[in-house]
Scaffold this motif. Structure first.
Motif, PDB file in Angstrom:
ATOM      1  N   MET A   1      -6.231 -15.646  10.722  1.00  0.00           N
ATOM      2  CA  MET A   1      -6.361 -14.405   9.966  1.00  0.00           C
ATOM      3  C   MET A   1      -5.352 -14.375   8.827  1.00  0.00           C
ATOM      4  O   MET A   1      -4.182 -14.692   9.021  1.00  0.00           O
ATOM      5  N   LYS A   2      -5.826 -13.990   7.667  1.00  0.00           N
ATOM      6  CA  LYS A   2      -4.913 -13.657   6.578  1.00  0.00           C
ATOM      7  C   LYS A   2      -4.425 -12.228   6.785  1.00  0.00           C
ATOM      8  O   LYS A   2      -5.201 -11.343   7.140  1.00  0.00           O
ATOM      9  N   VAL A   3      -3.141 -12.024   6.586  1.00  0.00           N
ATOM     10  CA  VAL A   3      -2.534 -10.715   6.812  1.00  0.00           C
ATOM     11  C   VAL A   3      -1.876 -10.251   5.525  1.00  0.00           C
ATOM     12  O   VAL A   3      -1.101 -10.997   4.903  1.00  0.00           O
ATOM     13  N   ARG A   4      -2.183  -9.029   5.127  1.00  0.00           N
ATOM     14  CA  ARG A   4      -1.555  -8.436   3.954  1.00  0.00           C
ATOM     15  C   ARG A   4      -0.960  -7.093   4.347  1.00  0.00           C
ATOM     16  O   ARG A   4      -1.644  -6.263   4.967  1.00  0.00           O
ATOM     17  N   VAL A   5       0.294  -6.872   3.971  1.00  0.00           N
ATOM     18  CA  VAL A   5       0.989  -5.632   4.286  1.00  0.00           C
ATOM     19  C   VAL A   5       1.221  -4.870   2.991  1.00  0.00           C
ATOM     20  O   VAL A   5       1.835  -5.390   2.048  1.00  0.00           O
ATOM     21  N   TYR A   6       0.721  -3.621   2.951  1.00  0.00           N
ATOM     22  CA  TYR A   6       0.839  -2.773   1.768  1.00  0.00           C
ATOM     23  C   TYR A   6       1.754  -1.596   2.070  1.00  0.00           C
ATOM     24  O   TYR A   6       1.592  -0.920   3.094  1.00  0.00           O
ATOM     25  N   GLU A   7       2.716  -1.347   1.198  1.00  0.00           N
ATOM     26  CA  GLU A   7       3.498  -0.123   1.296  1.00  0.00           C
ATOM     27  C   GLU A   7       2.696   1.019   0.702  1.00  0.00           C
ATOM     28  O   GLU A   7       1.855   0.813  -0.180  1.00  0.00           O
ATOM     29  N   ASP A   8       2.942   2.231   1.187  1.00  0.00           N
ATOM     30  CA  ASP A   8       2.127   3.370   0.780  1.00  0.00           C
ATOM     31  C   ASP A   8       2.148   3.620  -0.722  1.00  0.00           C
ATOM     32  O   ASP A   8       1.187   4.142  -1.289  1.00  0.00           O
ATOM     33  N   ASP A   9       3.236   3.278  -1.372  1.00  0.00           N
ATOM     34  CA  ASP A   9       3.346   3.588  -2.788  1.00  0.00           C
ATOM     35  C   ASP A   9       3.016   2.396  -3.685  1.00  0.00           C
ATOM     36  O   ASP A   9       3.285   2.423  -4.883  1.00  0.00           O
ATOM     37  N   GLY A  10       2.396   1.343  -3.128  1.00  0.00           N
ATOM     38  CA  GLY A  10       2.109   0.162  -3.938  1.00  0.00           C
ATOM     39  C   GLY A  10       0.698  -0.362  -3.766  1.00  0.00           C
ATOM     40  O   GLY A  10       0.216  -0.488  -2.638  1.00  0.00           O
ATOM     41  N   PRO A  11      -0.008  -0.681  -4.877  1.00  0.00           N
ATOM     42  CA  PRO A  11      -1.382  -1.194  -4.784  1.00  0.00           C
ATOM     43  C   PRO A  11      -1.449  -2.666  -4.412  1.00  0.00           C
ATOM     44  O   PRO A  11      -2.491  -3.149  -3.961  1.00  0.00           O
ATOM     45  N   GLU A  12      -0.342  -3.391  -4.618  1.00  0.00           N
ATOM     46  CA  GLU A  12      -0.314  -4.822  -4.313  1.00  0.00           C
ATOM     47  C   GLU A  12       0.422  -5.052  -2.995  1.00  0.00           C
ATOM     48  O   GLU A  12       1.324  -4.293  -2.633  1.00  0.00           O
ATOM     49  N   PRO A  13       0.043  -6.106  -2.250  1.00  0.00           N
ATOM     50  CA  PRO A  13       0.711  -6.347  -0.965  1.00  0.00           C
ATOM     51  C   PRO A  13       2.190  -6.639  -1.134  1.00  0.00           C
ATOM     52  O   PRO A  13       2.595  -7.397  -2.021  1.00  0.00           O
ATOM     53  N   ALA A  14       2.997  -6.036  -0.270  1.00  0.00           N
ATOM     54  CA  ALA A  14       4.429  -6.300  -0.256  1.00  0.00           C
ATOM     55  C   ALA A  14       4.724  -7.613   0.457  1.00  0.00           C
ATOM     56  O   ALA A  14       5.696  -8.300   0.122  1.00  0.00           O
ATOM     57  N   HIS A  15       3.906  -7.959   1.445  1.00  0.00           N
ATOM     58  CA  HIS A  15       4.063  -9.201   2.196  1.00  0.00           C
ATOM     59  C   HIS A  15       2.690  -9.773   2.516  1.00  0.00           C
ATOM     60  O   HIS A  15       1.721  -9.027   2.724  1.00  0.00           O
ATOM     61  N   GLU A  16       2.598 -11.105   2.575  1.00  0.00           N
ATOM     62  CA  GLU A  16       1.364 -11.775   2.945  1.00  0.00           C
ATOM     63  C   GLU A  16       1.685 -12.925   3.889  1.00  0.00           C
ATOM     64  O   GLU A  16       2.820 -13.417   3.927  1.00  0.00           O
ATOM     65  N   GLY A  17       0.689 -13.328   4.658  1.00  0.00           N
ATOM     66  CA  GLY A  17       0.886 -14.450   5.562  1.00  0.00           C
ATOM     67  C   GLY A  17      -0.371 -14.764   6.333  1.00  0.00           C
ATOM     68  O   GLY A  17      -1.459 -14.262   6.025  1.00  0.00           O
TER      69      GLY A  17
END
Length: 258
Positions: free
Chosen positions: A159-175
């Motif tokens: 699985m690709k995992v993307r973590v988004y912060e509430d105030d950002g449209p782009e992922p803060a972390h990926e893995g």
């Protein structure tokens, strides 16, 4: 965090219609748990919850084991806390996804999850952590129950995992996480709500998301016509010397919507 053979579907559904909730759905193999899995379950849920193995059916209709209905499922927390506190899971309709109905749960004000039914099973598509104000999305989504899965079978996926912060449209972390999804069989479970024959699904996750390495093992226990009667998770997260998380928790069902 968590991939999708065949059965006599007509016979299975006919049998289900004649049985009360929690009864075994159809004669199948009786599988003994590996000792390490039994020890982990008894540690998390406590002795007396996990009973004897019972015939394990092919999972012909995943939705029957999740038994979605709007309302609150209440779980008793058996580990990781003093005493036996409770935690509510509130389920509600969330419209329709690309292939089927979409559901949402709110777990004790700490997280919100999004679950979608598809032709080959039921999947968790993402989770929002309230405390961290962040949303994690999975591609492909994490399997909860896979249609046609037979006892003893396993599936593997990445699985690709993307973590988004509430105030950002782009992922803060990926893995990426490697997932091993196993159907361990069916067992009699005794929880505060009652005794049920439940299928046991084990999901193991390993990989890295951003700077953090993650090892996670989850067991979910689904009773036909009732839903998840017990949940447990053991998670280790480490990000160099800056952040470490150890989670070891078990939950058993106290009440559900009528």
């Amino acid at each position: 965090m968590n991939a999708p053979f065949q059965a006599g579907t007509a016979l299975l559904l006919a049998a289900l219609a004649m049985m009360p909730p929690g009864a075994a759905a159809e004669a199948g193999p009786v599988l003994a748990l590996p000792p390490a899995d039994r020890a982990a379950i008894e540690h998390a849920l406590g002795r007396g919850v996990l009973g004897k193995p019972v015939p394990a059916p092919v999972i012909a209709d995943p939705a029957h084991y999740l038994a979605f209905a709007p309302g609150v499922w209440t779980y008793q927390i058996r580990t990781g806390a003093k005493g036996h506190s409770t935690e509510p899971y509130r389920w509600s309709h969330d419209g329709r996804g690309e292939q089927g109905p979409r559901w949402r749960y709110d777990a004790g004000g700490e997280e919100t999850g999004f679950v979608e039914s598809r032709a080959d099973g039921v999947y968790l598509t993402g989770v929002r952590e309230i405390r961290d104000a962040a949303t994690t999305r999975y591609a492909p989504p994490e399997p909860l129950l896979l249609k046609g899965l037979a006892p003893g079978q396993e599936r593997r996926q990445r699985m690709k995992v993307r973590v988004y912060e509430d105030d950002g449209p782009e992922p803060a972390h990926e893995g990426e996480l490697d997932v091993v999804y196993r159907y361990l069989g069916a067992y009699r479970l005794t929880v505060p709500l009652g005794s049920f024959d439940a299928v046991v699904i084990k999901s193991s996750f390993a990989g890295r998301v951003g700077p953090a390495e993650l090892d996670d093992v989850q067991y979910r226990f689904f009773a036909p016509g009732v839903g998840p009667v017990a949940l447990m998770e053991k998670r280790e997260v480490s990000a160099f010397v800056l952040y470490n998380l150890h989670l070891d928790v078990g939950k058993v069902l106290v009440s559900r919507p009528k």
